[in-house]
Design a protein around this motif. Sequence first.
Motif, PDB file in Angstrom:
ATOM      1  N   LEU A 316     -13.548  13.241  -8.830  1.00 43.30           N
ATOM      2  CA  LEU A 316     -12.815  13.231  -7.562  1.00 43.30           C
ATOM      3  C   LEU A 316     -11.406  12.669  -7.724  1.00 43.30           C
ATOM      4  CD1 LEU A 316     -15.598  12.044  -5.116  1.00 43.30           C
ATOM      5  CD2 LEU A 316     -14.360  14.208  -4.991  1.00 43.30           C
ATOM      6  N   LYS A 317     -11.198  11.860  -8.752  1.00 44.17           N
ATOM      7  CA  LYS A 317      -9.859  11.287  -8.973  1.00 44.17           C
ATOM      8  C   LYS A 317      -8.843  12.425  -9.111  1.00 44.17           C
ATOM      9  CE  LYS A 317      -6.574   8.359 -10.445  1.00 44.17           C
ATOM     10  NZ  LYS A 317      -5.434   9.223 -10.711  1.00 44.17           N
ATOM     11  N   ARG A 318      -9.222  13.474  -9.818  1.00 42.84           N
ATOM     12  CA  ARG A 318      -8.329  14.616 -10.011  1.00 42.84           C
ATOM     13  C   ARG A 318      -8.031  15.305  -8.675  1.00 42.84           C
ATOM     14  NH1 ARG A 318      -5.820  18.489  -9.922  1.00 42.84           N
ATOM     15  NH2 ARG A 318      -5.288  19.971 -11.572  1.00 42.84           N
ATOM     16  N   ALA A 319      -9.050  15.355  -7.833  1.00 41.19           N
ATOM     17  CA  ALA A 319      -8.866  16.021  -6.538  1.00 41.19           C
ATOM     18  C   ALA A 319      -8.009  15.180  -5.595  1.00 41.19           C
ATOM     19  CB  ALA A 319     -10.227  16.301  -5.901  1.00 41.19           C
ATOM     20  N   LEU A 320      -7.966  13.891  -5.831  1.00 41.74           N
ATOM     21  CA  LEU A 320      -7.270  12.984  -4.906  1.00 41.74           C
ATOM     22  C   LEU A 320      -5.974  12.435  -5.488  1.00 41.74           C
ATOM     23  CD1 LEU A 320     -10.442  10.990  -3.767  1.00 41.74           C
ATOM     24  CD2 LEU A 320      -9.297  12.822  -2.529  1.00 41.74           C
ATOM     25  N   ARG A 321      -5.559  12.955  -6.636  1.00 44.89           N
ATOM     26  CA  ARG A 321      -4.424  12.353  -7.334  1.00 44.89           C
ATOM     27  C   ARG A 321      -3.109  12.498  -6.565  1.00 44.89           C
ATOM     28  NH1 ARG A 321      -3.296  16.616 -12.312  1.00 44.89           N
ATOM     29  NH2 ARG A 321      -2.165  18.129 -11.055  1.00 44.89           N
ATOM     30  N   LEU A 322      -2.165  11.665  -6.934  1.00 43.30           N
ATOM     31  CA  LEU A 322      -0.841  11.688  -6.309  1.00 43.30           C
ATOM     32  C   LEU A 322       0.022  12.780  -6.911  1.00 43.30           C
ATOM     33  CD1 LEU A 322       0.439   8.030  -5.960  1.00 43.30           C
ATOM     34  CD2 LEU A 322      -0.621   9.505  -4.277  1.00 43.30           C
ATOM     35  N   ASP A 323       0.922  13.321  -6.127  1.00 41.46           N
ATOM     36  CA  ASP A 323       1.880  14.280  -6.683  1.00 41.46           C
ATOM     37  C   ASP A 323       3.112  13.525  -7.161  1.00 41.46           C
ATOM     38  OD1 ASP A 323       3.101  13.742  -4.177  1.00 41.46           O
ATOM     39  OD2 ASP A 323       4.294  15.542  -4.483  1.00 41.46           O
ATOM     40  N   LYS A 324       4.001  14.231  -7.846  1.00 42.75           N
ATOM     41  CA  LYS A 324       5.120  13.544  -8.495  1.00 42.75           C
ATOM     42  C   LYS A 324       6.115  12.930  -7.510  1.00 42.75           C
ATOM     43  CE  LYS A 324       7.586  17.882  -9.219  1.00 42.75           C
ATOM     44  NZ  LYS A 324       8.123  18.809 -10.201  1.00 42.75           N
ATOM     45  N   MET A 325       6.256  13.535  -6.343  1.00 45.30           N
ATOM     46  CA  MET A 325       7.182  12.963  -5.350  1.00 45.30           C
ATOM     47  C   MET A 325       6.708  11.570  -4.937  1.00 45.30           C
ATOM     48  SD  MET A 325       8.155  15.842  -2.584  1.00 45.30           S
ATOM     49  CE  MET A 325       6.670  16.792  -2.446  1.00 45.30           C
ATOM     50  N   THR A 326       5.425  11.503  -4.664  1.00 46.72           N
ATOM     51  CA  THR A 326       4.862  10.236  -4.209  1.00 46.72           C
ATOM     52  C   THR A 326       4.915   9.185  -5.311  1.00 46.72           C
ATOM     53  OG1 THR A 326       3.405  11.565  -2.854  1.00 46.72           O
ATOM     54  CG2 THR A 326       2.850   9.246  -3.078  1.00 46.72           C
ATOM     55  N   LEU A 327       4.597   9.607  -6.521  1.00 50.90           N
ATOM     56  CA  LEU A 327       4.640   8.654  -7.637  1.00 50.90           C
ATOM     57  C   LEU A 327       6.044   8.115  -7.838  1.00 50.90           C
ATOM     58  CD1 LEU A 327       2.376  10.115 -10.431  1.00 50.90           C
ATOM     59  CD2 LEU A 327       2.321   7.783  -9.541  1.00 50.90           C
ATOM     60  N   ALA A 328       7.033   9.011  -7.768  1.00 50.99           N
ATOM     61  CA  ALA A 328       8.419   8.590  -7.969  1.00 50.99           C
ATOM     62  C   ALA A 328       8.821   7.587  -6.889  1.00 50.99           C
ATOM     63  CB  ALA A 328       9.346   9.804  -7.933  1.00 50.99           C
ATOM     64  N   ALA A 329       8.455   7.888  -5.644  1.00 56.80           N
ATOM     65  CA  ALA A 329       8.816   6.999  -4.546  1.00 56.80           C
ATOM     66  C   ALA A 329       8.096   5.667  -4.677  1.00 56.80           C
ATOM     67  CB  ALA A 329       8.467   7.657  -3.206  1.00 56.80           C
ATOM     68  N   LEU A 330       6.830   5.718  -5.024  1.00 57.76           N
ATOM     69  CA  LEU A 330       6.046   4.485  -5.125  1.00 57.76           C
ATOM     70  C   LEU A 330       6.605   3.591  -6.233  1.00 57.76           C
ATOM     71  CD1 LEU A 330       3.649   2.892  -4.062  1.00 57.76           C
ATOM     72  CD2 LEU A 330       2.171   4.136  -5.653  1.00 57.76           C
ATOM     73  N   GLU A 331       6.960   4.196  -7.355  1.00 62.74           N
ATOM     74  CA  GLU A 331       7.530   3.387  -8.437  1.00 62.74           C
ATOM     75  C   GLU A 331       8.822   2.708  -7.962  1.00 62.74           C
ATOM     76  OE1 GLU A 331       8.636   5.333 -12.147  1.00 62.74           O
ATOM     77  OE2 GLU A 331       9.373   3.431 -12.953  1.00 62.74           O
ATOM     78  N   ALA A 332       9.683   3.466  -7.276  1.00 64.92           N
ATOM     79  CA  ALA A 332      10.956   2.903  -6.807  1.00 64.92           C
ATOM     80  C   ALA A 332      10.713   1.746  -5.829  1.00 64.92           C
ATOM     81  CB  ALA A 332      11.801   3.995  -6.153  1.00 64.92           C
ATOM     82  N   ILE A 333       9.739   1.912  -4.954  1.00 67.50           N
ATOM     83  CA  ILE A 333       9.439   0.861  -3.963  1.00 67.50           C
ATOM     84  C   ILE A 333       8.896  -0.383  -4.668  1.00 67.50           C
ATOM     85  CG2 ILE A 333       7.980   0.237  -1.973  1.00 67.50           C
ATOM     86  CD1 ILE A 333       9.855   2.379  -1.122  1.00 67.50           C
ATOM     87  N   LEU A 334       7.981  -0.171  -5.599  1.00 64.40           N
ATOM     88  CA  LEU A 334       7.386  -1.322  -6.294  1.00 64.40           C
ATOM     89  C   LEU A 334       8.455  -2.099  -7.058  1.00 64.40           C
ATOM     90  CD1 LEU A 334       4.035   0.247  -7.564  1.00 64.40           C
ATOM     91  CD2 LEU A 334       4.329  -1.390  -5.691  1.00 64.40           C
ATOM     92  N   ARG A 335       9.436  -1.385  -7.601  1.00 66.91           N
ATOM     93  CA  ARG A 335      10.530  -2.065  -8.314  1.00 66.91           C
ATOM     94  C   ARG A 335      11.276  -3.028  -7.388  1.00 66.91           C
ATOM     95  NH1 ARG A 335      11.945  -0.484 -13.177  1.00 66.91           N
ATOM     96  NH2 ARG A 335      10.715   1.235 -14.013  1.00 66.91           N
ATOM     97  N   LEU A 336      11.425  -2.623  -6.119  1.00 65.01           N
ATOM     98  CA  LEU A 336      12.129  -3.502  -5.175  1.00 65.01           C
ATOM     99  C   LEU A 336      11.383  -4.821  -4.997  1.00 65.01           C
ATOM    100  CD1 LEU A 336      13.235  -1.069  -2.313  1.00 65.01           C
ATOM    101  CD2 LEU A 336      14.483  -1.748  -4.365  1.00 65.01           C
ATOM    102  N   TYR A 337      10.064  -4.768  -5.115  1.00 63.48           N
ATOM    103  CA  TYR A 337       9.252  -5.979  -4.928  1.00 63.48           C
ATOM    104  C   TYR A 337       9.456  -7.000  -6.037  1.00 63.48           C
ATOM    105  CZ  TYR A 337       6.713  -4.585  -0.771  1.00 63.48           C
ATOM    106  OH  TYR A 337       6.384  -4.268   0.514  1.00 63.48           O
ATOM    107  N   ARG A 338      10.092  -6.591  -7.146  1.00 61.09           N
ATOM    108  CA  ARG A 338      10.326  -7.560  -8.212  1.00 61.09           C
ATOM    109  C   ARG A 338      11.401  -8.561  -7.812  1.00 61.09           C
ATOM    110  NH1 ARG A 338      11.019  -4.001 -13.511  1.00 61.09           N
ATOM    111  NH2 ARG A 338      12.737  -3.290 -12.239  1.00 61.09           N
ATOM    112  N   ASP A 339      12.151  -8.241  -6.746  1.00 59.17           N
ATOM    113  CA  ASP A 339      13.185  -9.155  -6.279  1.00 59.17           C
ATOM    114  C   ASP A 339      12.963  -9.436  -4.780  1.00 59.17           C
ATOM    115  OD1 ASP A 339      15.422 -10.605  -5.680  1.00 59.17           O
ATOM    116  OD2 ASP A 339      16.852  -8.994  -6.103  1.00 59.17           O
TER     117      ASP A 339
END
Length: 466
Positions: A316-339
């Motif tokens: 089911l992980k494959r069926a529920l996986r994130l697409d690249k847009m979401t991954l890119a956005a999530l990575e950018a947001i998480l980076r902000l949390y480092r500061d």
Amino acid sequence: MSNQSPFPSVDRVLNLPAMQVVIARFGRARSVETVRAVLDEARAAWRVGSAGGSLCEEEAVVRCAELLEASEQPSLRPVFNLTGTVLHTNLGRALFPAEAVQAVMDVLTKPSNLEFDLDSGRRGDRDVHVEELLRQLTGAEAATVVNNNAAAVFLALNALAGRKEVIVSRGELIEIGGSFRIPDIMARAGCRLIEVGTTNRTHLRDFAAAISTKTGLLLKVHTSNYAIVGFTAAVPEQELARLAHEHGLPFVIDLGSGTLVDLSRWGLPAEPTPQQALAAGADLVSFSGDKLLGGPQAGILVGRRDLIDRIKKNPLKRALRLDKMTLAALEAILRLYRDPDRLAQRLPTLRLLTRTAEDIGLAVGRVLPPLQEKLAGSYSVSLCACSSQIGSGSLPVERLASRGIAIRPARKGRGEGTALEKLAVAFRALPIPVIGRIEEGALVLDLRCLEDEAGFVAQVTHLAVS
Ligand SMILES: *Cc1c(COP(=O)(O)O)cnc(C)c1O
């Protein structure tokens, strides 16, 4: 009569010089289709003898252009969220900062190393782009991400407790809007729900008595959208973790919103964090990407490496996986949390939540005059104190002091409700629809989430009110 229909032919209209402009803009196929529809409609009106049952060539072109123009409006489009609910599920929840928008643009318009390991030159795992950040920020051993938190809970239950029993307190059998209900998710995930305790009080002994060889895990669900108050008891997370571990069972917490920073540092009500849940002994914690975290729609799972591995191996992980847009956005947001020091300026959700009533009041002062002028006579328009909500089931009883614009029909009494409803309709019919809320005889526009003041004011003249 039948052969003297007062209408031009489709070809005649299509060949008119004015029509060439329409065709160039909207394409031949749609133009032909629309001319046909316009002429059919006019003919039908003519047959039943209704007034205006004739149509000259020029009128046909104009009507055609109007219809095509109207159909250009995308279905999914921006609105002004003046409801006072910052994370409004129906209005798209969290808004992206520029960093996330740029990251999405990049992966959309260029090839990326989405599932490609640049060191080995082999196939990679898409989760790596956020896993290390999530590990750093939460202190977890491992992490994985899926489409939303509903999917995260579903997947975790299926992977770790399929065909087994899952024990939950009766006080935590939540329903979130959009038919996410713990009992239903549990059934679909192939788990048997074992409810323990009562609505208001659940004790450690209730859990202990329910554990058997059929138990798959102990689950705690954050009661995000309601509060049980009064004569209540819930089992502290540490105790539930200890009990689970004594029996070799995983202890899983669905945090719902979950934010990675302590919100009380900005004077906001504290919301439990995944860090705290893990420190209390949880083996796995799930939370949303687009609630208080302020990112894209996603479900985040953090916790023990062996459990995350089992989850990632589940089909089911494959069926529920994130697409690249979401991954890119999530990575950018998480980076902000480092500061965290700059988070309140950089992350829109936090920026909106931390706006002071004074600051919002100043915005009201700027926006009020054009509205008063436009609505003079029919409505009274004034500044009001109001309270915003965080939304998306986060901190359901907490309110944030805010300021807004209250618009009331000038004439009191009969028809007042209709006048208000009409006003709300007129605001929603604006080029960028404005969504407020009706409260105590007024349409209230809470300005907490108004950032584009100029855009809002520019529309006021289009307001169609009588
Ligand atoms: C919001 C919520 C969910 C669902 O999360 P989505 O990201 O909207 O799918 C699940 N559990 C709890 C406790 C929640 O608050």
